[in-house]
Motif scaffolding. Structure first.
Motif, PDB file in Angstrom:
ATOM      1  N   MET A  40       3.720  -9.460  23.056  1.00 17.35           N
ATOM      2  CA  MET A  40       2.513 -10.764  22.453  1.00 17.35           C
ATOM      3  C   MET A  40       2.331 -11.491  23.473  1.00 17.35           C
ATOM      4  SD  MET A  40       2.180 -11.926  19.193  1.00 17.35           S
ATOM      5  CE  MET A  40       3.836 -13.957  19.071  1.00 17.35           C
ATOM      6  N   LEU A  41       0.352 -12.230  22.814  1.00 14.28           N
ATOM      7  CA  LEU A  41       0.508 -12.834  24.200  1.00 14.28           C
ATOM      8  C   LEU A  41      -0.089 -14.038  23.301  1.00 14.28           C
ATOM      9  CD1 LEU A  41      -0.844 -14.734  27.007  1.00 14.28           C
ATOM     10  CD2 LEU A  41      -3.029 -12.753  26.867  1.00 14.28           C
ATOM     11  N   ILE A  42       0.156 -15.031  23.762  1.00 14.05           N
ATOM     12  CA  ILE A  42      -0.377 -16.433  22.757  1.00 14.05           C
ATOM     13  C   ILE A  42      -1.136 -17.200  23.795  1.00 14.05           C
ATOM     14  CG2 ILE A  42       0.441 -18.095  21.238  1.00 14.05           C
ATOM     15  CD1 ILE A  42       2.206 -16.885  20.502  1.00 14.05           C
ATOM     16  N   SER A  43      -2.857 -17.775  23.459  1.00 13.69           N
ATOM     17  CA  SER A  43      -3.174 -18.133  24.035  1.00 13.69           C
ATOM     18  C   SER A  43      -3.725 -19.196  23.468  1.00 13.69           C
ATOM     19  CB  SER A  43      -4.157 -17.550  25.103  1.00 13.69           C
ATOM     20  OG  SER A  43      -5.585 -16.696  23.993  1.00 13.69           O
ATOM     21  N   GLY A  44      -4.468 -20.720  24.521  1.00 14.60           N
ATOM     22  CA  GLY A  44      -4.882 -21.372  24.255  1.00 14.60           C
ATOM     23  C   GLY A  44      -4.852 -22.886  24.494  1.00 14.60           C
ATOM     24  N   LEU A  90      -2.662  -9.765  20.523  1.00 17.02           N
ATOM     25  CA  LEU A  90      -3.074 -10.808  21.472  1.00 17.02           C
ATOM     26  C   LEU A  90      -3.541 -11.872  20.752  1.00 17.02           C
ATOM     27  CD1 LEU A  90      -4.379 -13.026  23.115  1.00 17.02           C
ATOM     28  CD2 LEU A  90      -6.852 -12.192  23.552  1.00 17.02           C
ATOM     29  N   LEU A  91      -2.904 -13.201  19.630  1.00 21.88           N
ATOM     30  CA  LEU A  91      -3.161 -14.159  19.023  1.00 21.88           C
ATOM     31  C   LEU A  91      -3.968 -15.879  19.806  1.00 21.88           C
ATOM     32  CD1 LEU A  91      -0.321 -14.319  16.817  1.00 21.88           C
ATOM     33  CD2 LEU A  91      -2.021 -13.006  16.391  1.00 21.88           C
ATOM     34  N   ASP A  92      -5.158 -15.752  19.398  1.00 22.67           N
ATOM     35  CA  ASP A  92      -5.186 -17.551  19.964  1.00 22.67           C
ATOM     36  C   ASP A  92      -5.798 -18.313  19.325  1.00 22.67           C
ATOM     37  OD1 ASP A  92      -7.363 -18.319  22.795  1.00 22.67           O
ATOM     38  OD2 ASP A  92      -8.290 -18.242  21.142  1.00 22.67           O
ATOM     39  N   LEU A  93      -5.460 -19.425  20.038  1.00 21.69           N
ATOM     40  CA  LEU A  93      -5.695 -20.623  19.350  1.00 21.69           C
ATOM     41  C   LEU A  93      -6.734 -21.381  20.095  1.00 21.69           C
ATOM     42  CD1 LEU A  93      -2.075 -22.565  19.104  1.00 21.69           C
ATOM     43  CD2 LEU A  93      -3.540 -21.639  17.313  1.00 21.69           C
ATOM     44  N   GLU A 152      -6.641 -16.568  16.212  1.00 18.73           N
ATOM     45  CA  GLU A 152      -7.453 -15.462  15.677  1.00 18.73           C
ATOM     46  C   GLU A 152      -6.431 -13.832  16.882  1.00 18.73           C
ATOM     47  OE1 GLU A 152     -11.931 -16.482  15.406  1.00 18.73           O
ATOM     48  OE2 GLU A 152     -11.425 -16.166  17.025  1.00 18.73           O
ATOM     49  N   GLY A 153      -6.645 -12.659  15.791  1.00 20.22           N
ATOM     50  CA  GLY A 153      -5.681 -11.786  16.244  1.00 20.22           C
ATOM     51  C   GLY A 153      -6.558 -10.766  16.837  1.00 20.22           C
ATOM     52  N   THR A 154      -6.233  -9.799  18.085  1.00 19.90           N
ATOM     53  CA  THR A 154      -6.514  -8.868  18.327  1.00 19.90           C
ATOM     54  C   THR A 154      -5.420  -7.341  18.502  1.00 19.90           C
ATOM     55  OG1 THR A 154      -8.136  -9.920  19.636  1.00 19.90           O
ATOM     56  CG2 THR A 154      -7.881  -7.576  20.443  1.00 19.90           C
ATOM     57  N   ARG A 210      -2.842  -4.239  18.642  1.00 21.18           N
ATOM     58  CA  ARG A 210      -3.214  -2.217  19.039  1.00 21.18           C
ATOM     59  C   ARG A 210      -2.705  -1.432  18.323  1.00 21.18           C
ATOM     60  NH1 ARG A 210      -1.499  -2.641  24.579  1.00 21.18           N
ATOM     61  NH2 ARG A 210      -3.086  -3.067  25.291  1.00 21.18           N
ATOM     62  N   GLU A 211      -1.065  -2.309  17.208  1.00 23.65           N
ATOM     63  CA  GLU A 211      -0.727  -1.238  16.607  1.00 23.65           C
ATOM     64  C   GLU A 211      -1.597  -1.395  15.079  1.00 23.65           C
ATOM     65  OE1 GLU A 211       2.306   0.890  16.811  1.00 23.65           O
ATOM     66  OE2 GLU A 211       0.933   0.671  19.363  1.00 23.65           O
ATOM     67  N   PHE A 212      -1.509  -2.647  14.777  1.00 21.81           N
ATOM     68  CA  PHE A 212      -2.499  -2.677  13.265  1.00 21.81           C
ATOM     69  C   PHE A 212      -3.699  -3.171  13.142  1.00 21.81           C
ATOM     70  CE2 PHE A 212       1.636  -3.940  14.395  1.00 21.81           C
ATOM     71  CZ  PHE A 212       2.834  -3.656  12.793  1.00 21.81           C
ATOM     72  N   PRO A 213      -4.342  -3.049  12.130  1.00 20.17           N
ATOM     73  CA  PRO A 213      -5.649  -3.302  11.702  1.00 20.17           C
ATOM     74  C   PRO A 213      -5.732  -5.163  12.053  1.00 20.17           C
ATOM     75  CG  PRO A 213      -4.602  -2.638   9.826  1.00 20.17           C
ATOM     76  CD  PRO A 213      -3.966  -2.458  10.923  1.00 20.17           C
ATOM     77  N   LYS A 214      -7.091  -5.730  12.604  1.00 17.34           N
ATOM     78  CA  LYS A 214      -7.030  -6.769  12.780  1.00 17.34           C
ATOM     79  C   LYS A 214      -6.860  -8.017  11.840  1.00 17.34           C
ATOM     80  CE  LYS A 214     -10.955  -9.922  14.641  1.00 17.34           C
ATOM     81  NZ  LYS A 214     -10.066  -9.948  16.238  1.00 17.34           N
ATOM     82  N   PRO A 215      -5.995  -8.762  11.938  1.00 16.64           N
ATOM     83  CA  PRO A 215      -5.566  -9.446  10.858  1.00 16.64           C
ATOM     84  C   PRO A 215      -6.763 -10.730  10.652  1.00 16.64           C
ATOM     85  CG  PRO A 215      -4.708 -10.291  12.295  1.00 16.64           C
ATOM     86  CD  PRO A 215      -5.181  -9.095  12.927  1.00 16.64           C
ATOM     87  N   ARG A 216      -6.986 -11.354   9.292  1.00 13.79           N
ATOM     88  CA  ARG A 216      -7.786 -12.256   9.698  1.00 13.79           C
ATOM     89  C   ARG A 216      -7.715 -13.630   9.537  1.00 13.79           C
ATOM     90  NH1 ARG A 216      -8.141 -12.295   2.879  1.00 13.79           N
ATOM     91  NH2 ARG A 216      -9.554 -10.348   2.884  1.00 13.79           N
ATOM     92  N   PRO A 217      -8.306 -14.252  10.229  1.00 16.59           N
ATOM     93  CA  PRO A 217      -7.987 -15.302  10.579  1.00 16.59           C
ATOM     94  C   PRO A 217      -6.951 -16.319  10.323  1.00 16.59           C
ATOM     95  CG  PRO A 217     -10.305 -15.391  11.089  1.00 16.59           C
ATOM     96  CD  PRO A 217      -9.827 -14.334   9.917  1.00 16.59           C
TER      97      PRO A 217
END
Length: 696
Positions: free
Chosen positions: A340-344, A511-514, A588-590, A592-599
């Motif tokens: 998992m990558l957390i970007s911001g 990928l979780l982006d801030l 926000e999330g992108t 591969r293994e799960f449905p796109k989550p709500r922001p």
């Protein structure tokens, strides 16, 4: 069904199964409703059997979406039947001198000063399928030189030197030299050889495959039974290297159709002694020193042939035993052993957010509203000095108002000022963490480890490949942080905000982006008003019903004593100071293994991120944000993305100033026609006879 499976099970020898196959049999039996005693009784025939192990493993089998069932056991039984060897004996040598056979064997495998272990005494073991002769502990007090000298003078009566053996059982010899104090693995003094044995194919086929594989064989012995014993040069420096090399050897043998007896992994293993008779058949030395000359030469040839890639896997062969998915580490977001990558942007509090994640995993609590599995976690600190890092953990625990009940689950590796490139750090991390059973390794931040061109797709693919290596070797998740590129990010999708090559955002499983939200003053005032009413309500219940914070404060002032009013004012001052220092963020999330989550909308109140419980941030948009449904913006953004992709790959492949359409298409994963469309749209390249160069 249970009785039928018991009969099928009788056709399978547990001693010839790999450990994983043995486990699959247990899973299938439990799935079909058999009692554990069926697995226990069948397993007793295996010399590796340990009382109570079946029952302990049985308790861990808790069902699966893709269970192993009776079909797996039937296929194993069918395989055993199909692969039963046709030959029961090998052509016996006409001119056979036992002492000379054994002397030649000793000279091939041992130095004169090596202490040799051998066994001539045996005992009869009774089992469900009949009796079987087993070796006793044997002797380990003579050197190879002494034995050769005595054997050279004994004629063919080797019993006068070694002791008489049971002609039904035969005799055994250990394949590696010993220290004279015992015959266990710890008594081995030199890890030279490993034993390759397989008795589930014909003898001629065994020899053919051993020779075809070009194993570095020191000695090949006919056992007097259904198998050949190949003593293979391993040449390991210590026991750890020996184990790794034997695993590699056995894996290659299996890939080439030799189902190796997995009981033979230990370096003190007994092999069949040439020069004796077993149940009417001679145990004799068939050949010495053939195949590749050394382990290293053989391994190089195998790796050149295998090219480092796994073999094809038939879906049919695993359909009844499809492995379980890795459990969730962060529910609905990330599995254990994934990345998992957390970007911001800078100063978004990414490190604080990762420390919160460390704590959530260690304590088994939620993170950003998502439940986390509980277990050990390693935090690799690359940016902060040691004391500051420790204070941050202390501050975050306090900010979360969480009692630190599982500090033993958090390890910190402080590397500020000691960082090395990622391909050097990964093996060191793996070595140090091997036995610690981490659920996650968190690396913060990765820019400290990047030594190549951040915009190079190939260099960054190699860089990110080191995270895969850590995941695979340690069986844990790897979570890391990276910064945004420069400029406004509001007009970009979350997957395109990370700095550098697109590999960064497309490589991880999650990928979780801030991105920061510019909160208008009226909203901050509304949030402050709400919290003031909440604080006042703790002093005077009716204050919560007031329309504004000022009205709530006035309500309290008319009711409270001077002392309580002073306490209220101190608390309100703290609230206002905290709100003034807040910043708002959207994650926000992108996936591969799960449905796109709500922001997820967050308030960052140093030192912790807290979810927006009121929904006040729901309609706030990042700076420069244009609604994604705007067709004009969408077309322009996609064009820019296509141009960037073309630029990236041309820069990577066109080292000499030119690159073919074919190479670009292959690298980009598109057709040649699509590449031509990209070039026409870009306007900065030209094509001549299938070769692309820059215009001008």
């Amino acid at each position: 069904m249970a009785q039928e499976l018991e009969k099928v099970l009788e056709k399978i020898r547990p001693s010839e199964l790999a450990y994983e196959e043995w486990l699959q049999v247990g899973m299938a039996l439990k799935e079909e409703g058999c009692p554990v005693k069926v697995w226990e009784e069948w397993s007793r025939e295996d010399p590796r059997y340990h009382p109570g192990e079946c029952e302990r493993k049985w308790e861990t089998f808790r069902g699966s979406a893709h269970p192993v069932a009776a079909g797996y056991i039937r296929r194993l039984a069918g395989r055993e039947k199909k692969e039963q060897p046709e030959e029961t004996s090998y052509p016996q040598p006409e001119h056979w001198h036992p002492a000379e056979e054994l002397i030649r064997y000793l000279k091939t495998l041992f130095r004169p000063s090596d202490i040799v272990g051998y066994v001539t005494a045996s005992w009869e073991r009774q089992g469900k399928k009949g009796s079987r002769w087993q070796p006793q502990r044997g002797n380990f007090d003579r050197t190879a030189g002494e034995l050769e000298e005595l054997l050279s003078r004994c004629g063919d009566d080797i019993g006068s030197v070694l002791g008489d053996y049971n002609a039904q059982a035969g005799a055994w010899i250990r394949i590696n030299p010993l220290d004279g104090a015992g015959c266990r693995n710890e008594n081995v003094t030199d890890y030279r050889y490993a034993l390759v044995e397989s008795d589930d194919m014909s003898l001629s086929e065994q020899e053919e495959r051993i020779r075809k594989l070009e194993l570095p064989v020191a000695a090949l012995v006919y056992s007097g039974g259904r198998s050949l014993h190949a003593v293979v040069r391993i040449e390991a420096a210590d026991y750890g290297e020996y184990r790794n090399r034997v695993e590699f050897l056995y894996r290659i043998c299996r890939e080439h159709g030799i189902r190796v007896d997995v009981q033979n992994k230990n370096p003190s293993r007994l092999s069949r002694m040439p020069g004796v008779v077993r149940n009417g058949r001679k145990q004799f030395l068939m050949d010495t020193d053939f195949g590749k000359a050394s382990w290293e030469e053989w391994k190089r040839s195998v790796e050149a042939e295998r090219d480092g890639l796994p073999e094809f896997e038939s879906l049919e062969s695993i359909w009844d035993r499809i492995p379980e998915q890795a459990p969730c580490l962060i529910e609905g977001i990330l599995r254990q052993s994934h990345k998992m990558l957390i970007s911001g942007p800078s100063k978004a509090g990414k490190s604080f957010l990762l420390i919160q994640l460390c704590i959530a995993i260690a304590e088994g609590t939620s993170w950003a509203g998502w439940p986390c599995a509980k277990g050990r976690v390693l935090y690799v600190n690359l940016e902060l000095d040691r004391v500051s890092c420790l204070h941050r953990f202390f501050d975050v625990y306090r900010g979360l108002e969480l009692v630190p009940g599982n500090l033993k689950n958090i390890d910190i590796w402080n590397l500020r000022g000691r960082t090395v490139p990622m391909d050097q750090l990964a093996p060191r991390l793996i070595r140090k963490a091997k036995e610690r059973s981490y659920l996650a390794v968190i690396i913060d931040p990765i820019y400290k480890l990047i030594t190549g061109d951040e915009n190079s797709a190939s260099q960054m693919a190699y860089f990110c490949g080191q995270f895969d290596r850590i995941c695979t070797e340690l069986g844990c998740a790897v979570i890391y942080s990276h910064h945004h590129s420069k400029g406004s990010q509001g007009t970009k999708r979350s997957i395109d905000r990370a700095s550098g090559s697109g590999v960064f955002s497309r490589d991880p499983d999650a990928l979780l982006d801030l991105i920061q939200l510019p909160v208008p003053d009226p909203l901050l005032e509304e949030e402050e008003d709400r919290e003031v009413r909440e604080v006042c309500g703790r002093y005077v219940a009716e204050a919560v019903q007031c329309g504004t914070g000022k009205e709530a404060y006035a309500c309290c002032c008319s009711t409270l004593s001077d002392e309580d009013r002073q306490l209220l004012e101190q608390e309100l001052k703290s609230v206002r100071r905290r709100i003034a220092g807040r910043s708002a963020w959207r994650m926000e999330g992108t996936l591969r293994e799960f449905p796109k989550p709500r922001p997820i909308n967050l308030w960052f109140e140093y030192p912790v991120h807290k979810a927006d419980r009121t929904g006040i941030l729901r309609n706030v948009q990042p700076d420069g944000e244009t609604p994604w449904k705007s067709s004009k913006w969408t077309l322009e953004a996609r064009k820019r993305e296509r141009c960037k992709i073309l630029d990236d790959w041309y820069r990577e492949l066109g080292k000499q100033g030119e690159v073919s359409i074919e190479d670009l298409a292959s690298a980009m994963g598109v057709t040649g026609k699509t590449v031509r469309n990209y070039i026409r749209e870009h306007g900065g390249y030209r094509i001549r006879e299938g070769i692309v160069t820059r215009s001008g």
